[in-house]
Write an enzyme that holds these catalytic residues in place. Structure first.
Site, short mmCIF file in Angstrom:
data_model
loop_
_atom_site.label_atom_id
_atom_site.label_comp_id
_atom_site.label_asym_id
_atom_site.label_seq_id
_atom_site.Cartn_x
_atom_site.Cartn_y
_atom_site.Cartn_z
N LYS A 101 0.86 -1.19 0.00
CA LYS A 101 0.00 0.00 0.00
C LYS A 101 0.89 1.24 0.00
O LYS A 101 1.51 1.58 1.01
CB LYS A 101 -0.87 -0.02 1.27
CG LYS A 101 -2.20 0.69 1.17
CD LYS A 101 -2.17 2.18 0.91
CE LYS A 101 -2.01 3.00 2.16
NZ LYS A 101 -1.91 4.45 1.88
N GLU A 126 9.30 0.39 10.98
CA GLU A 126 10.36 1.39 10.79
C GLU A 126 9.69 2.73 10.97
O GLU A 126 8.88 3.14 10.14
CB GLU A 126 10.95 1.29 9.37
CG GLU A 126 11.59 -0.04 9.04
CD GLU A 126 12.94 -0.25 9.70
OE1 GLU A 126 13.45 0.68 10.35
OE2 GLU A 126 13.46 -1.37 9.58
N CYS A 149 13.44 10.08 7.54
CA CYS A 149 13.29 9.62 8.93
C CYS A 149 14.62 9.68 9.68
O CYS A 149 14.65 9.89 10.88
CB CYS A 149 12.73 8.22 8.94
SG CYS A 149 13.62 7.13 7.84
N GLU A 192 9.76 14.96 15.97
CA GLU A 192 10.16 14.84 14.57
C GLU A 192 9.38 15.86 13.74
O GLU A 192 8.15 15.87 13.77
CB GLU A 192 9.86 13.42 14.07
CG GLU A 192 10.37 13.22 12.67
CD GLU A 192 10.05 11.84 12.15
OE1 GLU A 192 8.90 11.40 12.30
OE2 GLU A 192 10.95 11.21 11.58
P1 NAP Z 1 2.11 7.79 8.21
O1 NAP Z 1 1.04 8.79 8.30
O2 NAP Z 1 2.34 6.89 9.35
O3 NAP Z 1 1.84 6.97 6.88
C1 NAP Z 1 2.64 5.91 6.43
C2 NAP Z 1 1.79 4.97 5.62
O4 NAP Z 1 0.78 4.39 6.47
C3 NAP Z 1 1.03 5.62 4.47
O5 NAP Z 1 0.92 4.70 3.42
C4 NAP Z 1 -0.32 5.87 5.10
O6 NAP Z 1 -1.34 5.98 4.16
C5 NAP Z 1 -0.49 4.62 5.94
N1 NAP Z 1 -1.44 4.75 7.03
C6 NAP Z 1 -1.97 5.88 7.58
N2 NAP Z 1 -2.80 5.56 8.59
C7 NAP Z 1 -2.80 4.21 8.69
C8 NAP Z 1 -3.44 3.27 9.56
N3 NAP Z 1 -4.25 3.66 10.53
N4 NAP Z 1 -3.18 1.96 9.39
C9 NAP Z 1 -2.32 1.54 8.43
N5 NAP Z 1 -1.71 2.37 7.58
C10 NAP Z 1 -1.93 3.70 7.71
O7 NAP Z 1 3.51 8.47 7.95
P2 NAP Z 1 3.83 9.53 6.85
O8 NAP Z 1 3.47 10.84 7.42
O9 NAP Z 1 3.30 9.13 5.54
O10 NAP Z 1 5.41 9.35 6.76
C11 NAP Z 1 6.28 10.04 7.54
C12 NAP Z 1 6.76 9.19 8.71
O11 NAP Z 1 7.42 8.03 8.25
C13 NAP Z 1 7.77 9.90 9.54
O12 NAP Z 1 7.45 9.79 10.90
C14 NAP Z 1 9.07 9.18 9.25
O13 NAP Z 1 10.02 9.21 10.24
C15 NAP Z 1 8.62 7.81 8.95
N6 NAP Z 1 9.57 7.11 8.10
C16 NAP Z 1 10.36 6.16 8.67
C17 NAP Z 1 11.29 5.48 7.91
C18 NAP Z 1 12.16 4.42 8.52
O14 NAP Z 1 12.76 3.66 7.80
N7 NAP Z 1 12.25 4.33 9.82
C19 NAP Z 1 11.41 5.75 6.55
C20 NAP Z 1 10.59 6.73 5.99
C21 NAP Z 1 9.66 7.40 6.79
P3 NAP Z 1 -1.78 7.42 3.61
O15 NAP Z 1 -0.58 8.06 3.01
O16 NAP Z 1 -2.76 7.09 2.57
O17 NAP Z 1 -2.30 8.17 4.80
#
Ligand code: NAP
Ligand code: MG
Length: 504
Positions: A211, A283, A317, A414
């Site tokens: 997804k 992650e 991240c 963050e």
């Molecule tokens: P996010 O809101 O957690 O979204 C990540 C993914 O999860 C998206 O595909 C999102 O879909 C989906 N999602 C949202 N709500 C969900 C739920 N309740 N259940 C399952 N999936 C759900 O994070 P983001 O804002 O897109 O990304 C930024 C974050 O990612 C930052 O905190 C960053 O640190 C972290 N990150 C971590 C790494 C690592 O390797 N540690 C790498 C990259 C990013 P939608 O987009 O459709 O809402």
């Protein structure tokens, strides 16, 4: 900079390292370089695209779709299907069937051949992927071209090599695939995160439902075309586009054996509560400390700091979002940083001169702006690039705060934007204490001339990846993952295999 003075002749003077003053840098890189836009006609974006299920592009069961835009122009690029629980269910069933009937029965070397093929096609279509990534996500073409796409291809290549050597990866113990993996990825490295998830899962004999994030679905769908081109058997990889509820339906589906999630700590915790799968890797976020000692090569450190936080608009991240600098070189370092950020070119992501592209979405920009406000409210001193930002689209000037307290929100939370919090230290012990003073533990950087200092620091730092005299360097052979609330499990390298195998 507050220390900039003006002479009688009117030219701005700044302190020099030798204690005297020197004229402020006047060189304007943006004006010096003629625009060099990458042509976008290499990509054709269909007006409407479906999910990729069982080897075909299909409409969503409810017929719903949503628009994806170019964050640099706010133009609509196309519509993609909005996944419902029914679509997720269909994809999981296709993955199960492919797992049982085809993929788990295939000799390992054959699985490897598919991965090599995918890697090669990615390389052949690299420019197309790079342009599409920059259009859909706003990142500079220099980065999608030189980082995202080559690393994604390298990931498939690396794991292709492991497919028939799994018996050697765990000291003679036998391994078996887990089954069907549900994989949810964020918007900051859309293709690369897809590769990080798919390549090890496929190499180890699992099938997948992926997804992508709501704002960046297009390169995942182009990857689906590559999978067709590589003749990957139908159902081995399924891609369902949609919002958070689509991700939630996948993460809590009864028919999957593993959830692999990359995203925010908040959503990760929710998934941990609702997942029914036997295996889970998370992650999550980070708040990396970039630690600069007085004995390091300062100019090199400045490049590392710039690369660590302004790279990809800070949508990383493992971004070096906290700068811990030894007090004796604070002023010199800040002057160099100030000079450097005034040269950074913010603008058209497709321009090859661009250093900093567009913020990924309107809502992410609003989040970053709230943090800028919070920094000011907490009494920190804000410094920003004086460059004029484009009118349309979502933009944030590269920013750093000085006079930041440990307790300030910008030092603890963050931000996921081009915003750096600068703090000081006097001893290595203080640097370690401050670096570890966060709920996260994903990455860190150390800048020093002394190898012994690096090893001493390393042994006490609670961070999954620590770079020394460099920052944000990646290789498929190197594992990546966090301590504490940055998640658990490792991606990349031989460690990344374990996340998709039962080791007996
Ligand atoms: P996010 O809101 O957690 O979204 C990540 C993914 O999860 C998206 O595909 C999102 O879909 C989906 N999602 C949202 N709500 C969900 C739920 N309740 N259940 C399952 N999936 C759900 O994070 P983001 O804002 O897109 O990304 C930024 C974050 O990612 C930052 O905190 C960053 O640190 C972290 N990150 C971590 C790494 C690592 O390797 N540690 C790498 C990259 C990013 P939608 O987009 O459709 O809402
Ligand atoms: Mg988009």
């Amino acid at each position: 900079m507050s220390k900039t003075k003006t002479t009688k002749t009117g030219s701005a003077q700044v302190p020099h390292e030798n204690g005297r003053t020197r004229p402020a840098l006047r060189f304007d890189r943006a004006a010096a370089y003629a625009p060099a836009p990458e042509a976008s006609d290499i990509v054709t974006i269909k007006a409407r695209q479906g999910h990729f299920i069982d080897g075909e592009f299909v409409e969503s069961a409810e017929g719903n779709s949503f628009e994806t835009i170019n964050p640099a122009t706010e133009e609509v690029l196309g519509e993609v299907a909005k996944g419902s629980a029914e679509d997720v269910d269909r994809a999981v069933k296709a993955a199960r069937k492919a797992y049982e009937k085809v993929w788990s029965k295939l000799p390992a070397a054959e699985r490897g051949k598919y991965l090599f093929r995918i890697s090669r096609i990615l390389q052949e279509r690299a420019r197309e992927f790079a342009v599409l990534e920059s259009l859909d996500g706003g990142k500079p073409i220099r980065e999608s071209r030189d980082v995202d796409v080559p690393l994604a291809a390298a990931h498939f290549f690396y794991y292709a090599g492991w497919a028939d050597k799994l018996d050697f990866a765990f000291g003679g113990r036998t391994t078996a695939p887990i089954g069907v993996a549900g994989q949810i990825i964020p918007w900051n490295f859309p293709l690369l995160m897809a590769a990080w998830k798919l390549a090890p899962a496929l190499a180890t004999g699992n099938t997948c439902v992926l997804k992508p994030a709501e704002t960046t679905p297009l390169t995942a769908l182009l990857l689906a075309e590559v999978l067709q081109q590589a003749d990957l058997p139908p159902g081995v990889v399924n891609i369902v586009t949609g919002f958070g509820d689509t991700g939630a339906a996948l993460a809590s589906h009864k028919g999957i054996d593993k959830v692999a999630f990359t995203g925010s700590t908040e959503v990760g915790k929710r998934i941990q509560r609702t997942a029914k799968a036997r295996h889970l890797t998370l992650e999550l976020g980070g708040k990396a400390a970039n630690i600069v000692f007085a004995d390091c090569a300062l100019d090199q450190a400045v490049e590392g700091i710039v690369n660590g936080i302004y790279f990809n608009q800070g949508h990383v991240c493992c971004a070096g979002s906290r700068l811990l600098v030894e007090e004796s070189v604070h002023d010199r370092l800040i002057q160099k940083l100030e000079d450097r950020i005034q040269t950074l070119i913010v603008g058209d992501p497709l321009d090859k001169n661009t250093d900093i592209g567009a913020i990924n979405s309107k809502s992410q920009l609003a989040t970053i702006q709230r943090y800028l406000q919070a920094g000011v409210e907490d009494g920190c001193e804000i410094h920003q690039s004086r460059r004029t930002l484009p009118k349309k689209g979502f933009w944030c000037a590269p920013t750093y705060f000085t006079g930041v307290a440990q307790s300030s929100r910008i030092a603890q939370e963050e931000i996921f934007g081009p915003v750096l919090a600068v703090m000081t230290f006097r001893t290595p012990e203080e640097a370690i204490e401050k670096a570890n003073n966060t709920m996260y533990g994903l990455s860190a950087g150390i800048w020093t001339d002394k190898g012994s200092k690096i090893f001493k620091m390393l042994s006490q730092m609670r961070a999954g990846v620590v770079w020394a005299n460099t920052f944000n360097k990646f290789d498929p052979a190197s594992p990546f993952g966090g301590y504490k609330e940055s998640g658990y499990g490792r991606e990349g390298g031989a460690h990344g295999l374990a996340a998709y195998l039962e080791v007996k």
